[in-house]
Design an enzyme around this catalytic site. Structure first.
Site, PDB file in Angstrom:
ATOM      1  N   GLY A 235       0.805  -1.220   0.000  1.00  0.00           N
ATOM      2  CA  GLY A 235       0.000   0.000   0.000  1.00  0.00           C
ATOM      3  C   GLY A 235       0.838   1.269   0.000  1.00  0.00           C
ATOM      4  O   GLY A 235       2.064   1.242   0.048  1.00  0.00           O
TER       5      GLY A 235
ATOM      6  N   ASP B  14       4.125  -4.365  -7.598  1.00  0.00           N
ATOM      7  CA  ASP B  14       3.476  -3.168  -7.065  1.00  0.00           C
ATOM      8  C   ASP B  14       4.032  -1.893  -7.693  1.00  0.00           C
ATOM      9  O   ASP B  14       3.550  -0.800  -7.396  1.00  0.00           O
ATOM     10  CB  ASP B  14       3.616  -3.105  -5.544  1.00  0.00           C
ATOM     11  CG  ASP B  14       5.065  -3.238  -5.080  1.00  0.00           C
ATOM     12  OD1 ASP B  14       5.617  -4.339  -5.233  1.00  0.00           O
ATOM     13  OD2 ASP B  14       5.631  -2.253  -4.573  1.00  0.00           O
ATOM     14  N   ASN B  15       5.027  -2.016  -8.583  1.00  0.00           N
ATOM     15  CA  ASN B  15       5.579  -0.854  -9.282  1.00  0.00           C
ATOM     16  C   ASN B  15       5.283  -0.897 -10.778  1.00  0.00           C
ATOM     17  O   ASN B  15       5.961  -0.243 -11.571  1.00  0.00           O
ATOM     18  CB  ASN B  15       7.091  -0.767  -9.061  1.00  0.00           C
ATOM     19  CG  ASN B  15       7.452  -0.450  -7.626  1.00  0.00           C
ATOM     20  OD1 ASN B  15       6.668   0.164  -6.913  1.00  0.00           O
ATOM     21  ND2 ASN B  15       8.620  -0.877  -7.188  1.00  0.00           N
TER      22      ASN B  15
ATOM     23  N   ARG C  57      -2.126  -0.221  -9.988  1.00  0.00           N
ATOM     24  CA  ARG C  57      -0.991  -1.013 -10.463  1.00  0.00           C
ATOM     25  C   ARG C  57      -1.318  -2.498 -10.447  1.00  0.00           C
ATOM     26  O   ARG C  57      -2.390  -2.896  -9.968  1.00  0.00           O
ATOM     27  CB  ARG C  57       0.213  -0.722  -9.568  1.00  0.00           C
ATOM     28  CG  ARG C  57      -0.147  -0.882  -8.095  1.00  0.00           C
ATOM     29  CD  ARG C  57       0.796  -0.133  -7.170  1.00  0.00           C
ATOM     30  NE  ARG C  57       0.640   1.315  -7.229  1.00  0.00           N
ATOM     31  CZ  ARG C  57       1.601   2.190  -6.955  1.00  0.00           C
ATOM     32  NH1 ARG C  57       2.789   1.763  -6.592  1.00  0.00           N
ATOM     33  NH2 ARG C  57       1.381   3.493  -7.018  1.00  0.00           N
TER      34      ARG C  57
ATOM     35  N   ASP D 200       8.179   6.062   8.422  1.00  0.00           N
ATOM     36  CA  ASP D 200       7.520   7.246   8.972  1.00  0.00           C
ATOM     37  C   ASP D 200       6.680   7.998   7.941  1.00  0.00           C
ATOM     38  O   ASP D 200       6.129   9.050   8.241  1.00  0.00           O
ATOM     39  CB  ASP D 200       8.551   8.195   9.589  1.00  0.00           C
ATOM     40  CG  ASP D 200       9.682   8.554   8.632  1.00  0.00           C
ATOM     41  OD1 ASP D 200       9.470   8.494   7.403  1.00  0.00           O
ATOM     42  OD2 ASP D 200      10.786   8.889   9.105  1.00  0.00           O
ATOM     43  N   GLY D 201       6.588   7.463   6.717  1.00  0.00           N
ATOM     44  CA  GLY D 201       5.771   8.107   5.700  1.00  0.00           C
ATOM     45  C   GLY D 201       6.380   9.360   5.108  1.00  0.00           C
ATOM     46  O   GLY D 201       5.721  10.075   4.341  1.00  0.00           O
TER      47      GLY D 201
ATOM     48  N   GLY E 258       2.591   3.693   1.504  1.00  0.00           N
ATOM     49  CA  GLY E 258       3.190   3.933   2.811  1.00  0.00           C
ATOM     50  C   GLY E 258       3.658   5.359   2.997  1.00  0.00           C
ATOM     51  O   GLY E 258       3.842   5.821   4.125  1.00  0.00           O
TER      52      GLY E 258
ATOM     53  N   ARG F 226       2.693  14.213  -7.549  1.00  0.00           N
ATOM     54  CA  ARG F 226       2.667  13.285  -8.684  1.00  0.00           C
ATOM     55  C   ARG F 226       1.309  13.369  -9.384  1.00  0.00           C
ATOM     56  O   ARG F 226       0.274  13.529  -8.731  1.00  0.00           O
ATOM     57  CB  ARG F 226       2.944  11.851  -8.210  1.00  0.00           C
ATOM     58  CG  ARG F 226       4.210  11.731  -7.370  1.00  0.00           C
ATOM     59  CD  ARG F 226       4.767  10.330  -7.349  1.00  0.00           C
ATOM     60  NE  ARG F 226       3.873   9.331  -6.786  1.00  0.00           N
ATOM     61  CZ  ARG F 226       4.196   8.043  -6.657  1.00  0.00           C
ATOM     62  NH1 ARG F 226       5.375   7.616  -7.067  1.00  0.00           N
ATOM     63  NH2 ARG F 226       3.349   7.178  -6.126  1.00  0.00           N
TER      64      ARG F 226
ATOM     65  N   ASP G 167       6.818   4.954 -10.043  1.00  0.00           N
ATOM     66  CA  ASP G 167       7.629   4.850  -8.832  1.00  0.00           C
ATOM     67  C   ASP G 167       9.125   4.876  -9.132  1.00  0.00           C
ATOM     68  O   ASP G 167       9.752   3.846  -9.367  1.00  0.00           O
ATOM     69  CB  ASP G 167       7.269   3.591  -8.033  1.00  0.00           C
ATOM     70  CG  ASP G 167       5.945   3.737  -7.303  1.00  0.00           C
ATOM     71  OD1 ASP G 167       5.393   4.848  -7.302  1.00  0.00           O
ATOM     72  OD2 ASP G 167       5.469   2.746  -6.730  1.00  0.00           O
TER      73      ASP G 167
END
Length: 690
Positions: free
Chosen positions: A142, A337-338, A253, A188-189, A144, A246, A347
């Site tokens: 997900g 996932d990319n 994806r 930590d995002g 992050g 972005r 990504d």
């Protein structure tokens, strides 16, 4: 309120029984009412269809958690302290109907485009997806660090070509680095300046190279700081939090469809929405209806519609990776996932544009096995398509999916040859031996250590043979070879490139283990890695017994041989042509419009990052201008304005939950400016990206 004084000064009028306070308040309300609407970002027209069409996580529980039965979770972006722009892309912001200069000068711009302040109509959320990372199913991943802000409707008058590529009529916008989400795992995002500048510049560089990609509208930095261990050496330091805006039609994806996966037979992990088959159907309907409307209209039968959708994704993916190969681009982390369901480059992490041509080029220092090396990319993309097909079952029957994936190689080869013929100026005929000519070119580039980008750029200067020049042919070929020799590696460069990265004792131990205990060997290493190390040792041995003059003579002879083949093929382009000059000019024009003069080499990005980290954002902005016209010479933009005196090994940020890798130390070196279109300087070899 700068206009308030002059306004009162000109009128010099105070009404009877009206206090000065009241007059001031009246003017303030009137003028500030207009000022509130002055930010163009306030006027963006949001239509957040994804959150209406796809299941939304009902929980508002903060912190990291497993999210079941949902595609998105609402989040609250974490504000930055004193956010400010590093750079904006006017071309990307124009997709939203915004003017770059206006946004750059907007006091609210850095706040809105970092997630520090939420725009009217925006609905911040994070997307839930899974993925196969380095071949293993990782379960829930997900967004992050990324945060969906919403979908902005396409402004009137947008380029019809862009609308053809984005038929949904909306642009999804995200901020990356805006803080914690339910999918942040152990992180930590946040993102820092290094990774943010790299993503911003490469997103735009790829677009101007003509390669399908997500876009980047801006990069914002701040006074907020996070701790990062840059070299993974146990010596962390504080770095400034930064955020990239972005833009894409959608950021869905391959891994978006893997949230329904049953328990994996190897890792035991399963998707968080396993068993929720109805959501898969919802998501498939959404993607096809919104982004593939011609397929939706042309296939009333659901099964045939789904097959047509998968075939189009396959074709777009094959075209995309063919374009990567033709500019020497290596993605670095081609996990499922990319991989975009629209065939976009997605990504930007430890990517790299190849300098010296090497089919085994690995841009990601964490990729110890070379799974995502340059030469592996076409096969890996096919592997990822197989995983997407598995995730779409039973909506996509396995036998129909296999028939489509079996077409992938033919699609890739067709797109690749089509691009390569343009790069070589072979425009009028398609000869069977063209594949051999291309293969021989790449072999010669590899053997001589030639620079990928500059070698292709120089091919346009090799003339087609003309009648009556036989006696001058040898001289022309020699001159052409000297041109290409300038792009070849020196003896010291080749020695450095072919020095094994593995300690000889470790290599010896692994070779012995491969014979005595194959099962244990496969757990620790792999045969491809060992083969690369042995190949390096073999080449280094030859180089140690070679002088610079001997190497140069050998390189010259290899290029002379290939150029002779090339000019022989060019002669066939002229057959039946009455005006040779027109053919020559067209060939040069197409080649110069296909082979870039400048790409975003790691040393160019690193120089801009160092400048930005020292408070000078002008180099990031300057590099963006250069990358906006990659095929052209731009007077006044030949050299960087910033030249740092201390080089460091550059480390990208790890994905959430990724294990740290051992970094590489670097030395400090004083350097002179290096032109953007030159071969990389010696210090560039110290750059390490993970």
């Amino acid at each position: 309120m700068a206009y308030l004084g002059p306004r009162l000064g000109v009128s010099r009028l105070f009404l009877p029984r009206v206090t000065v306070f009241r007059v001031l308040c009246t003017v303030r309300m009137d003028e500030m009412g207009l000022a509130v609407g002055r930010s163009a970002l306030d006027r963006l027209d949001f239509d957040n269809v994804a959150l209406k069409k796809l299941p939304l996580d009902p929980s508002d529980e903060p912190g990291v958690r497993m999210v079941k039965g949902a595609c998105f979770s609402r989040v609250n972006p974490e504000p930055l302290s004193n956010p400010r722009f590093v750079a904006v892309s006017g071309e990307a912001l124009a997709l939203l109907g915004l003017a770059g200069e206006e946004v750059m000068n907007d006091p609210l711009g850095p706040e809105y485009l970092s997630g520090s302040k939420v725009m009217p109509g925006s609905e911040p959320a994070a997307h839930c997806y899974c993925g196969h990372q380095f071949g293993q199913f990782a379960g829930q991943l997900g967004d992050g660090a990324a945060c969906y802000l919403g979908e902005v409707t396409v402004p009137p008058g947008q380029n019809p070509e862009l609308l053809r590529e984005n038929p949904s009529g909306r642009w999804e916008i995200q901020v990356k680095g805006a803080g914690l989400t339910p999918y942040s795992r152990k992180a930590d995002g946040r993102k820092v300046l290094r990774s943010s500048v790299r993503e911003f510049l490469c997103s735009e560089a790829m677009f101007f190279l003509g390669i399908p990609t997500t876009r980047a509208g801006s990069v914002v930095t701040s006074d907020s700081k996070v701790i990062r261990d840059i070299y993974y050496s146990g010596n962390p330091c504080y770095e400034k939090c930064s955020v990239v805006l972005r833009i894409a039609p959608t950021f869905l994806r391959f891994g978006s469809f893997e949230i329904f996966k049953p328990a994996d037979e190897f890792t035991g992990r399963q998707g968080p929405s396993y068993g929720r088959e109805e959501i898969r159907g919802q998501m498939l309907d959404y993607v096809i209806e919104m982004f593939y409307p011609e397929i939706q209209r042309g296939h009333p039968d659901r099964l045939e519609r789904n097959v047509a959708f998968f075939r189009e994704v396959m074709s777009r993916t094959a075209r995309l990776v063919a374009q990567w190969q033709c500019v020497g681009f290596c993605h670095g982390v081609l996990n499922t996932d990319n991989m975009s369901v629209l065939g976009l480059t997605l990504d930007y992490g430890p990517y790299g544009f190849m300098d010296r041509f090497d089919p085994d080029f690995i841009c990601n220092a964490s990729d110890n096995s070379g799974r995502y090396s340059y030469k592996a990319q076409p096969a890996i993309c096919r592997w990822n398509l197989v995983k997407l097909a598995e995730a779409l079952a039973p909506e996509l029957p396995p036998d129909r999916a296999k028939a489509v994936t079996d077409e992938y190689l033919d699609h890739f080869n067709r797109f690749y040859l089509e691009n390569m013929r343009k790069k070589l100026g072979l425009l009028r005929k398609e000869e069977p031996e063209d594949e051999i000519l291309i293969t021989e070119l790449l072999r010669t580039m590899h053997d001589t250590g030639a620079d990928f980008t500059n070698t292709f750029r120089n091919l346009a200067q090799i003339s087609c043979p003309s009648e009556g020049e036989t006696e001058r042919d040898e001289e022309i070929v020699k001159k052409a070879s000297e041109l290409l020799l300038e792009q070849c590696a020196s003896l010291e460069e080749l020695k450095s490139a072919n020095t094994p990265t593995m300690d000889p004792r470790e290599l010896s131990m692994l070779l012995s283990m491969a014979q005595s205990n194959p099962a244990l060997f496969e757990m620790i290493s792999d045969r491809a890695t060992i083969a690369r190390q042995l190949d390096r040792m073999s080449k280094l041995k030859v180089l140690l017994e070679t002088s610079q003059d001997e190497l140069r003579a050998r390189q010259a002879q290899e290029w002379i041989s290939w150029i002779a083949l090339y000019r022989k093929r060019l002669a066939r382009e002229l057959e039946g042509q009455s005006d040779i000059q027109v053919v020559q000019e067209e060939r040069a024009r197409v080649m110069d419009g296909t082979n870039p003069r400048v790409v975003l080499r790691n040393y160019i990005a690193q120089n801009a990052i160092e400048a930005a980290e020292n408070g000078d954002f002008s180099e990031v902005q300057r590099v963006l201008k250069v990358l906006e016209k990659p095929f052209s010479s731009q007077p006044g933009l030949e050299l960087p304005t910033w030249v740092g005196s201390h080089r460091r090994t550059e480390q990208g940020e790890r994905d959430e939950g990724e294990e740290p890798q051992q970094g590489t130390s670097s030395s400090s070196t004083d350097m002179s400016p290096v032109p953007y279109d030159s071969k990389p300087p010696a210090w560039a070899r110290q750059i390490c990206v993970t």
